[in-house]
Design a protein around this motif. Structure first.
Motif, mmCIF file in Angstrom:
data_model
loop_
_atom_site.group_PDB
_atom_site.id
_atom_site.type_symbol
_atom_site.label_atom_id
_atom_site.label_comp_id
_atom_site.label_asym_id
_atom_site.label_seq_id
_atom_site.Cartn_x
_atom_site.Cartn_y
_atom_site.Cartn_z
ATOM 1 N N VAL A 63 -7.776 9.082 8.052
ATOM 2 C CA VAL A 63 -6.347 8.951 8.337
ATOM 3 C C VAL A 63 -5.577 9.831 7.361
ATOM 4 C CG1 VAL A 63 -4.388 7.364 8.387
ATOM 5 C CG2 VAL A 63 -6.622 6.611 9.225
ATOM 6 N N PRO A 64 -4.687 10.691 7.836
ATOM 7 C CA PRO A 64 -3.946 11.581 6.937
ATOM 8 C C PRO A 64 -3.114 10.798 5.911
ATOM 9 C CG PRO A 64 -3.684 12.255 9.231
ATOM 10 C CD PRO A 64 -4.359 10.915 9.261
ATOM 11 N N VAL A 65 -3.007 11.346 4.724
ATOM 12 C CA VAL A 65 -2.177 10.744 3.679
ATOM 13 C C VAL A 65 -0.724 11.123 3.927
ATOM 14 C CG1 VAL A 65 -1.725 10.593 1.208
ATOM 15 C CG2 VAL A 65 -4.076 10.878 2.021
ATOM 16 N N LEU B 20 5.047 3.246 1.313
ATOM 17 C CA LEU B 20 5.763 3.221 0.042
ATOM 18 C C LEU B 20 7.073 3.984 0.135
ATOM 19 C CD1 LEU B 20 5.872 2.373 -2.890
ATOM 20 C CD2 LEU B 20 4.488 4.366 -3.478
ATOM 21 N N SER B 21 7.082 5.124 0.801
ATOM 22 C CA SER B 21 8.315 5.911 0.886
ATOM 23 C C SER B 21 9.399 5.182 1.680
ATOM 24 C CB SER B 21 8.033 7.283 1.504
ATOM 25 O OG SER B 21 7.542 7.163 2.816
ATOM 26 N N LEU B 22 9.009 4.468 2.739
ATOM 27 C CA LEU B 22 9.993 3.689 3.501
ATOM 28 C C LEU B 22 10.606 2.599 2.626
ATOM 29 C CD1 LEU B 22 8.299 3.279 7.013
ATOM 30 C CD2 LEU B 22 10.354 4.595 6.463
ATOM 31 N N ALA B 23 9.763 1.967 1.813
ATOM 32 C CA ALA B 23 10.266 0.930 0.914
ATOM 33 C C ALA B 23 11.229 1.522 -0.118
ATOM 34 C CB ALA B 23 9.095 0.234 0.214
ATOM 35 N N GLN C 145 0.806 -1.208 0.000
ATOM 36 C CA GLN C 145 0.000 0.000 0.000
ATOM 37 C C GLN C 145 0.850 1.275 0.000
ATOM 38 O OE1 GLN C 145 -2.358 0.048 3.596
ATOM 39 N NE2 GLN C 145 -0.617 0.483 4.915
ATOM 40 N N PHE C 146 0.186 2.376 -0.324
ATOM 41 C CA PHE C 146 0.791 3.702 -0.243
ATOM 42 C C PHE C 146 0.945 4.085 1.226
ATOM 43 C CE2 PHE C 146 0.709 8.397 -0.747
ATOM 44 C CZ PHE C 146 1.660 8.544 -1.749
ATOM 45 N N ASP C 147 -0.143 3.940 1.966
ATOM 46 C CA ASP C 147 -0.164 4.137 3.419
ATOM 47 C C ASP C 147 -1.511 3.645 3.936
ATOM 48 O OD1 ASP C 147 -2.033 6.163 2.872
ATOM 49 O OD2 ASP C 147 -0.545 7.757 3.003
ATOM 50 N N ASP C 148 -1.831 3.949 5.186
ATOM 51 C CA ASP C 148 -3.076 3.470 5.800
ATOM 52 C C ASP C 148 -4.287 4.328 5.467
ATOM 53 O OD1 ASP C 148 -2.042 1.220 7.171
ATOM 54 O OD2 ASP C 148 -1.271 2.500 8.769
#
Length: 258
Positions: free
Chosen positions: A218-220, A225-228, A208-211
């Motif tokens: 939930v804020p975007v 994805l950025s951690l990956a 996923q992009f985030d939660d």
């Protein structure tokens, strides 16, 4: 002095349109009666609000029927399938080989109309703009059928790419073969590949992009994805416990039509 009719109409204007819409339907089914409460409702008001209620109801039904789909397991370590697709904005053809010089490649399956994509679109642009400057290759693909969803066809794709100033090519998978090759089932869906010298691209992240979702407040952040991407660009391993992406199901062509 204002008439009873105008007074009732004014009161009706203070009611929610859902209520007036239901009243309008009631009036329509009791047209043979000579007296009922709020019989002085303006026919124009009843019609207008009745139509609005009908449209809202239809929209709600559409939301309920929307196919919420999770990305499915694709084996980490698998090789990136090749593709040869046109970019509607420029008319250029792109293949996987065009990204061979990049140390990592992000392949995104997106589209124009999906509310899950719309929810993330501006942040997808920010994230990809940031990481392309760090050496990440990025490509987006739309595989939705323009037969069933014309708004996802090439003309509108070009408009979307221009409107949001995509820094990556946005390609159209007209036959949907590329989506099948990648195992893509929803929009958005993210595949992150790493390049190790002359070896083919290897899948290291499919999540996923985030939660954040359109309705969960939930804020975007793009955190997952950025951690990956940070890890793959710095040569670190990416943990295999990856949350699947969630979105609208890919809109496949009707049987026998392409």
């Amino acid at each position: 002095m204002a008439s009873a009719t105008s007074g009732t109409t004014l009161n009706a204007l203070l009611l929610p349109c859902s209520t007036v819409g239901r009243l309008g339907r009631t009036l329509a089914t009791t047209s043979g009666r000579k007296s009922f409460s709020l019989l002085s409702l303006s026919p124009e008001l009843v019609y207008r609000c009745g139509r609005r209620w009908k449209n809202v109801t239809a929209a709600r039904k559409l939301i309920v029927r929307a196919a919420r789909t999770e990305s499915k397991g694709v084996s980490l370590g698998s090789r990136a399938p090749n593709f040869e697709l046109e970019e509607p904005l420029t008319g250029n053809m792109w293949t996987l080989e065009d990204f061979e010089s990049y140390p990592a490649l992000l392949v995104m399956f997106i589209c124009n109309h999906c509310p899950f994509v719309k929810h993330l679109k501006k942040d997808i642009v920010k994230l990809t703009d940031f990481y392309t400057k760090k050496g990440l290759g990025v490509v987006a693909i739309s595989s939705n059928s323009e037969i069933t969803h014309p708004q996802d066809g090439p003309i509108f794709m070009a408009e979307d790419a221009r409107l949001f100033n995509y820094s990556f090519p946005y390609l159209y998978d007209r036959t949907q073969d590329v989506a099948r090759d990648y195992g893509a089932v929803c929009t958005p869906e993210f595949y992150l590949f790493k390049k190790d010298g002359r070896r083919p691209f290897e899948l290291v992240y499919h999540g996923q992009f985030d939660d954040s979702r359109p309705s969960n407040n939930v804020p975007v952040t793009g955190r997952d994805l950025s951690l990956a991407i940070d890890r793959v660009l710095s040569g670190q391993p990416i943990p295999p416990n990856q949350k699947p992406s969630v979105g609208c199901s890919i809109k496949w062509h009707p049987a026998g039509k392409v």
